[in-house]
Design an enzyme around this catalytic site. Sequence first.
Site, PDB file in Angstrom:
ATOM      1  N   THR A  13       0.817  -1.220   0.000  1.00 44.32           N
ATOM      2  CA  THR A  13       0.000   0.000   0.000  1.00 44.32           C
ATOM      3  C   THR A  13       0.852   1.273   0.000  1.00 44.32           C
ATOM      4  O   THR A  13       0.318   2.367  -0.139  1.00 44.32           O
ATOM      5  CB  THR A  13      -0.905   0.022   1.253  1.00 44.32           C
ATOM      6  N   ARG A 110      21.093  -5.202   3.103  1.00 46.53           N
ATOM      7  CA  ARG A 110      21.949  -4.845   1.950  1.00 46.53           C
ATOM      8  C   ARG A 110      23.431  -5.079   2.181  1.00 46.53           C
ATOM      9  O   ARG A 110      24.152  -5.464   1.264  1.00 46.53           O
ATOM     10  CB  ARG A 110      21.774  -3.360   1.605  1.00 46.53           C
ATOM     11  N   CYS A 150      18.071   4.521  -2.990  1.00 49.01           N
ATOM     12  CA  CYS A 150      17.671   5.197  -4.235  1.00 49.01           C
ATOM     13  C   CYS A 150      18.719   6.174  -4.777  1.00 49.01           C
ATOM     14  O   CYS A 150      18.905   6.275  -5.995  1.00 49.01           O
ATOM     15  CB  CYS A 150      16.331   5.901  -4.043  1.00 49.01           C
ATOM     16  N   SER A 180       9.075  12.196  -2.368  1.00 50.40           N
ATOM     17  CA  SER A 180       8.520  10.831  -2.382  1.00 50.40           C
ATOM     18  C   SER A 180       9.519   9.821  -1.843  1.00 50.40           C
ATOM     19  O   SER A 180       9.138   8.699  -1.486  1.00 50.40           O
ATOM     20  CB  SER A 180       8.088  10.438  -3.800  1.00 50.40           C
ATOM     21  N   LYS A 206      24.645   5.323   3.980  1.00 48.41           N
ATOM     22  CA  LYS A 206      24.266   4.314   2.970  1.00 48.41           C
ATOM     23  C   LYS A 206      24.991   4.593   1.654  1.00 48.41           C
ATOM     24  O   LYS A 206      25.535   3.692   1.013  1.00 48.41           O
ATOM     25  CB  LYS A 206      22.744   4.335   2.733  1.00 48.41           C
ATOM     26  N   ARG A 236      16.936  17.136   1.419  1.00 47.87           N
ATOM     27  CA  ARG A 236      15.568  16.901   0.932  1.00 47.87           C
ATOM     28  C   ARG A 236      15.067  18.220   0.361  1.00 47.87           C
ATOM     29  O   ARG A 236      15.117  19.253   1.044  1.00 47.87           O
ATOM     30  CB  ARG A 236      14.678  16.464   2.110  1.00 47.87           C
ATOM     31  N   HIS A 243      15.545  12.128  -7.829  1.00 45.06           N
ATOM     32  CA  HIS A 243      16.701  12.519  -7.020  1.00 45.06           C
ATOM     33  C   HIS A 243      17.818  13.021  -7.943  1.00 45.06           C
ATOM     34  O   HIS A 243      18.039  12.465  -9.021  1.00 45.06           O
ATOM     35  CB  HIS A 243      17.257  11.311  -6.243  1.00 45.06           C
TER      36      HIS A 243
HETATM   37  P1  NAP Z   1       5.663   4.064   2.887  1.00 45.83           P
HETATM   38  O1  NAP Z   1       5.036   4.859   1.807  1.00 45.83           O
HETATM   39  O2  NAP Z   1       5.664   4.598   4.263  1.00 45.83           O
HETATM   40  O3  NAP Z   1       5.004   2.593   2.879  1.00 45.83           O
HETATM   41  C1  NAP Z   1       5.279   1.647   3.878  1.00 45.83           C
HETATM   42  C2  NAP Z   1       4.572   0.339   3.589  1.00 45.83           C
HETATM   43  O4  NAP Z   1       4.924  -0.614   4.604  1.00 45.83           O
HETATM   44  C3  NAP Z   1       3.054   0.444   3.603  1.00 45.83           C
HETATM   45  O5  NAP Z   1       2.530  -0.507   2.709  1.00 45.83           O
HETATM   46  C4  NAP Z   1       2.713   0.054   5.039  1.00 45.83           C
HETATM   47  O6  NAP Z   1       1.419  -0.507   5.165  1.00 45.83           O
HETATM   48  C5  NAP Z   1       3.738  -1.044   5.279  1.00 45.83           C
HETATM   49  N1  NAP Z   1       4.031  -1.204   6.711  1.00 45.83           N
HETATM   50  C6  NAP Z   1       4.350  -0.234   7.623  1.00 45.83           C
HETATM   51  N2  NAP Z   1       4.548  -0.794   8.848  1.00 45.83           N
HETATM   52  C7  NAP Z   1       4.335  -2.111   8.693  1.00 45.83           C
HETATM   53  C8  NAP Z   1       4.319  -3.220   9.594  1.00 45.83           C
HETATM   54  N3  NAP Z   1       4.620  -3.070  10.902  1.00 45.83           N
HETATM   55  N4  NAP Z   1       4.035  -4.455   9.106  1.00 45.83           N
HETATM   56  C9  NAP Z   1       3.749  -4.628   7.792  1.00 45.83           C
HETATM   57  N5  NAP Z   1       3.712  -3.632   6.890  1.00 45.83           N
HETATM   58  C10 NAP Z   1       4.008  -2.389   7.339  1.00 45.83           C
HETATM   59  O7  NAP Z   1       7.225   3.781   2.568  1.00 45.83           O
HETATM   60  P2  NAP Z   1       7.972   3.602   1.130  1.00 45.83           P
HETATM   61  O8  NAP Z   1       8.524   4.901   0.688  1.00 45.83           O
HETATM   62  O9  NAP Z   1       7.113   2.811   0.221  1.00 45.83           O
HETATM   63  O10 NAP Z   1       9.262   2.753   1.568  1.00 45.83           O
HETATM   64  C11 NAP Z   1       9.215   1.358   1.804  1.00 45.83           C
HETATM   65  C12 NAP Z   1      10.626   0.810   1.910  1.00 45.83           C
HETATM   66  O11 NAP Z   1      11.319   1.040   0.680  1.00 45.83           O
HETATM   67  C13 NAP Z   1      11.475   1.470   3.004  1.00 45.83           C
HETATM   68  O12 NAP Z   1      12.327   0.500   3.553  1.00 45.83           O
HETATM   69  C14 NAP Z   1      12.273   2.508   2.235  1.00 45.83           C
HETATM   70  O13 NAP Z   1      13.479   2.823   2.876  1.00 45.83           O
HETATM   71  C15 NAP Z   1      12.512   1.783   0.917  1.00 45.83           C
HETATM   72  N6  NAP Z   1      12.759   2.667  -0.228  1.00 45.83           N
HETATM   73  C16 NAP Z   1      11.944   3.721  -0.515  1.00 45.83           C
HETATM   74  C17 NAP Z   1      12.221   4.522  -1.628  1.00 45.83           C
HETATM   75  C18 NAP Z   1      11.365   5.693  -2.012  1.00 45.83           C
HETATM   76  O14 NAP Z   1      11.749   6.414  -2.965  1.00 45.83           O
HETATM   77  N7  NAP Z   1      10.233   5.958  -1.362  1.00 45.83           N
HETATM   78  C19 NAP Z   1      13.309   4.226  -2.436  1.00 45.83           C
HETATM   79  C20 NAP Z   1      14.117   3.134  -2.119  1.00 45.83           C
HETATM   80  C21 NAP Z   1      13.831   2.363  -1.012  1.00 45.83           C
HETATM   81  P3  NAP Z   1       0.102   0.351   5.659  1.00 45.83           P
HETATM   82  O15 NAP Z   1      -0.350   1.155   4.482  1.00 45.83           O
HETATM   83  O16 NAP Z   1      -0.830  -0.719   6.037  1.00 45.83           O
HETATM   84  O17 NAP Z   1       0.555   1.210   6.820  1.00 45.83           O
END
Ligand code: NAP
Length: 350
Positions: A13, A110, A150, A180, A206, A236, A243
């Site tokens: 989600t 990682r 990223c 984002s 990182k 940011r 980015h």
């Molecule tokens: P986000 O928008 O905050 O989404 C987090 C997701 O994890 C949601 O689906 C949330 O579900 C779920 N979640 C949160 N707590 C949880 C729990 N205790 N158990 C199970 N599911 C849980 O974050 P995001 O930006 O997508 O990032 C996700 C990961 O990818 C992070 O590790 C981040 O560092 C990495 N990442 C992000 C980016 C980027 O550009 N955004 C790039 C590279 C890597 P609900 O909706 O149910 O709360």
Amino acid sequence: MGKKYRVGILGATGTVGQRFIQLLESHPQFEVSALAASDRSQGKTYGAACSWRLPGEMPEAVRGLKVGAPAPPMDCELVFSSLPGDIARETEESFARAGYAVISNSSALRMDEDVPLLIPEVNHEHLAQLDAQKASRSLDRGMIVTNPNCSTIMLALALAPLHARFGIEACVATTLQALSGAGYPGVASLDAADNVLPFIGGEEEKIETETLKILGRHEGGRIQPAPFKVSAQVHRVNVSDGHMAAVRVKLARPASQGELREAFASFTSLPQELKLHTAPRSPIIVRDEPDRPQPRLDRDAGRGMSVTVGRILADKVLDYRFVALSHNTVRGAAGAAILNAELLVATGRL
Ligand code: NAP
């Protein structure tokens, strides 16, 4: 047409999870069959649990899927993980032990020695770490492959052709990162508007460590990190997606500006040879206009999978400077993980 693998998405989600769903719609090798998120979403259909925030409609095929807990068993053969870092390690390891291939975006695993930190164009030979991983973790069919942070993906991809041709002795990178990248809801609007935040927790470390693992050599069953230092400062900025990094490099061998440009522009690798579905034709696109790259104009280059490089100039302190830009949720996250999975299929590891 070949076999279609059934895939699950952990964190389905979220910002990255939604990008997975979008990029996997009508993918030739993968079909989404299972979704997981937090207990806030569990038990609901994806359509009810997820506030869809990408342009266009939520793909019809996932709307009715039930969101479950991120724990095996799940109705799929491999899982893409975009879980928050603090819960990713335990969850991803449990899926690997249960026999699933885990293709993760999260930072937790990682830097583990037996886990490939993969950019298919840069270090596909690091997949050999999976043999060590099988033994060290006593895995049967399961495995864990990660993609970098990223900003690191963009930096390491841009440095790869320079390191291969001229050798890199030092690198200084200053990033300007999109909102984002912090997920949703991310940075409070009152902090983001009319402002720049010179701190993103853990990000500088990182970039400084992951880059060296990615550009390192696979020798004797281990990764020897690349032997130079990276210095990173991150910010940011008030940009939705994309980015950017201002980069300076010191080279081991002399190179002309034209040779640098050519090294970037002609860079291709195994994913392009194998014609992987998500691989861009050019991993690095060079722009010669003095005011490019820009996030709004260049983040979607190569369907979000190309890094755009511009402002290649001699530098008075180190040897050269340039500016790199890429889409943080496509090449920097979901697209990167999907390309990793395509490489696993193409090399017979899945
Ligand atoms: P986000 O928008 O905050 O989404 C987090 C997701 O994890 C949601 O689906 C949330 O579900 C779920 N979640 C949160 N707590 C949880 C729990 N205790 N158990 C199970 N599911 C849980 O974050 P995001 O930006 O997508 O990032 C996700 C990961 O990818 C992070 O590790 C981040 O560092 C990495 N990442 C992000 C980016 C980027 O550009 N955004 C790039 C590279 C890597 P609900 O909706 O149910 O709360």
